[in-house]
Design an enzyme around this catalytic site. Structure first.
Site, PDB file in Angstrom:
ATOM      1  CE  LYS A  11      68.592  50.632 -96.533  1.00 60.40           C
ATOM      2  NZ  LYS A  11      68.335  51.749 -97.473  1.00 60.40           N
ATOM      3  CE1 TYR A  51      68.150  48.677-101.918  1.00 58.27           C
ATOM      4  CE2 TYR A  51      70.277  47.970-101.081  1.00 58.27           C
ATOM      5  CZ  TYR A  51      69.009  48.473-100.864  1.00 58.27           C
ATOM      6  OH  TYR A  51      68.596  48.783 -99.590  1.00 58.27           O
ATOM      7  CG  ASN A 114      67.477  55.104 -96.089  1.00 56.09           C
ATOM      8  OD1 ASN A 114      68.133  54.073 -96.013  1.00 56.09           O
ATOM      9  ND2 ASN A 114      66.566  55.311 -97.019  1.00 56.09           N
ATOM     10  CG  HIS A 117      65.327  47.094 -97.568  1.00 58.34           C
ATOM     11  ND1 HIS A 117      65.127  47.668 -98.796  1.00 58.34           N
ATOM     12  CD2 HIS A 117      64.706  45.881 -97.601  1.00 58.34           C
ATOM     13  CE1 HIS A 117      64.419  46.833 -99.545  1.00 58.34           C
ATOM     14  NE2 HIS A 117      64.148  45.742 -98.847  1.00 58.34           N
ATOM     15  CD  GLU A 128      63.209  43.115-100.885  1.00 65.79           C
ATOM     16  OE1 GLU A 128      63.191  43.971-101.796  1.00 65.79           O
ATOM     17  OE2 GLU A 128      62.849  43.366 -99.716  1.00 65.79           O
TER      18      GLU A 128
HETATM   19  P1  GDP Z   1      63.054  52.812-100.038  1.00 62.52           P
HETATM   20  O1  GDP Z   1      62.059  51.791-100.564  1.00 62.52           O
HETATM   21  O2  GDP Z   1      62.402  53.865 -99.187  1.00 62.52           O
HETATM   22  O3  GDP Z   1      64.237  52.173 -99.344  1.00 62.52           O
HETATM   23  O4  GDP Z   1      63.631  53.616-101.298  1.00 62.52           O
HETATM   24  P2  GDP Z   1      64.055  53.152-102.787  1.00 62.52           P
HETATM   25  O5  GDP Z   1      63.663  51.727-103.058  1.00 62.52           O
HETATM   26  O6  GDP Z   1      63.571  54.211-103.728  1.00 62.52           O
HETATM   27  O7  GDP Z   1      65.655  53.269-102.764  1.00 62.52           O
HETATM   28  C1  GDP Z   1      66.444  52.238-102.205  1.00 62.52           C
HETATM   29  C2  GDP Z   1      67.532  52.883-101.384  1.00 62.52           C
HETATM   30  O8  GDP Z   1      68.399  53.649-102.234  1.00 62.52           O
HETATM   31  C3  GDP Z   1      67.060  53.907-100.339  1.00 62.52           C
HETATM   32  O9  GDP Z   1      66.593  53.320 -99.147  1.00 62.52           O
HETATM   33  C4  GDP Z   1      68.304  54.737-100.129  1.00 62.52           C
HETATM   34  O10 GDP Z   1      69.261  54.061 -99.287  1.00 62.52           O
HETATM   35  C5  GDP Z   1      68.863  54.818-101.536  1.00 62.52           C
HETATM   36  N1  GDP Z   1      68.351  55.998-102.272  1.00 62.52           N
HETATM   37  C6  GDP Z   1      67.094  56.206-102.732  1.00 62.52           C
HETATM   38  N2  GDP Z   1      66.984  57.392-103.356  1.00 62.52           N
HETATM   39  C7  GDP Z   1      68.229  57.951-103.289  1.00 62.52           C
HETATM   40  C8  GDP Z   1      68.772  59.193-103.774  1.00 62.52           C
HETATM   41  O11 GDP Z   1      68.071  60.006-104.384  1.00 62.52           O
HETATM   42  N3  GDP Z   1      70.096  59.402-103.534  1.00 62.52           N
HETATM   43  C9  GDP Z   1      70.888  58.517-102.871  1.00 62.52           C
HETATM   44  N4  GDP Z   1      72.178  58.812-102.666  1.00 62.52           N
HETATM   45  N5  GDP Z   1      70.404  57.336-102.398  1.00 62.52           N
HETATM   46  C10 GDP Z   1      69.095  57.065-102.604  1.00 62.52           C
END
Ligand code: GDP
Length: 139
Positions: A11, A51, A114, A117, A128
């Site tokens: 990222k 997303y 973070n 991905h 994807e």
């Molecule tokens: P992943 O599969 O671990 O990447 O997590 P998710 O699919 O739930 O979320 C996609 C991305 O959205 C994450 O990798 C983070 O960059 C972002 N994200 C997820 N949860 C949060 C949150 O609670 N707050 C914020 N600001 N970003 C989030």
């Protein structure tokens, strides 16, 4: 694509701060082979589409802004049990909860910024990978 492949994205937080090399080294140490790679700056429309599953979440707008804030690096990776193994290697979404030695524990700034991905199922890995690469790019 087969069940042995997955899609990852280094990222913008990690790519723009020069962590791509360290992250790729860690992934290779974990047995992943790089099948395809790109460097690109996502457009707003691309980030929104990638997303789209999170469209209703409160962090969607902020996530799209972050993912379009700089260049990122999508890659198709191969090894056995690719999806499950990469999810383990990247660690929990929130780096504060990520296990020692994971990419996010080592390199993520926050739950949103973070570092990386990884696809969460074979079906999403296929979808994807198609988002970023043509069949001929993957081979
Ligand atoms: P992943 O599969 O671990 O990447 O997590 P998710 O699919 O739930 O979320 C996609 C991305 O959205 C994450 O990798 C983070 O960059 C972002 N994200 C997820 N949860 C949060 C949150 O609670 N707050 C914020 N600001 N970003 C989030």
């Amino acid at each position: 694509m087969t069940g042995n492949r997955t899609l990852t994205i280094i990222k913008p937080d990690a790519f723009e701060s020069g962590k791509a090399g360290q992250i790729l080294a860690l992934l290779e140490q974990e047995g992943f082979r790089i099948l395809a790679a790109r460097v690109l700056h996502l457009s707003r429309a691309q980030a929104e589409e990638f997303y789209a599953v999170h469209r209703e979440r409160p962090f969607y707008g902020s996530l799209v802004q972050f993912m379009t804030s700089g260049r990122c690096m999508p890659l198709v990776l191969e090894r056995d049990a690719a999806v499950a193994t990469l999810r383990r290697v990247i660690g929990a979404t929130d780096p504060a909860e990520a296990a020692e030695g994971t990419v996010r524990r080592l390199h993520a700034e926050s739950k949103e910024r973070n570092a990386i991905h990884a696809s969460d199922s074979d079906e999403n890995a296929e979808r994807e990978a198609r988002f970023f690469f043509a069949e001929a790019d993957i081979g």
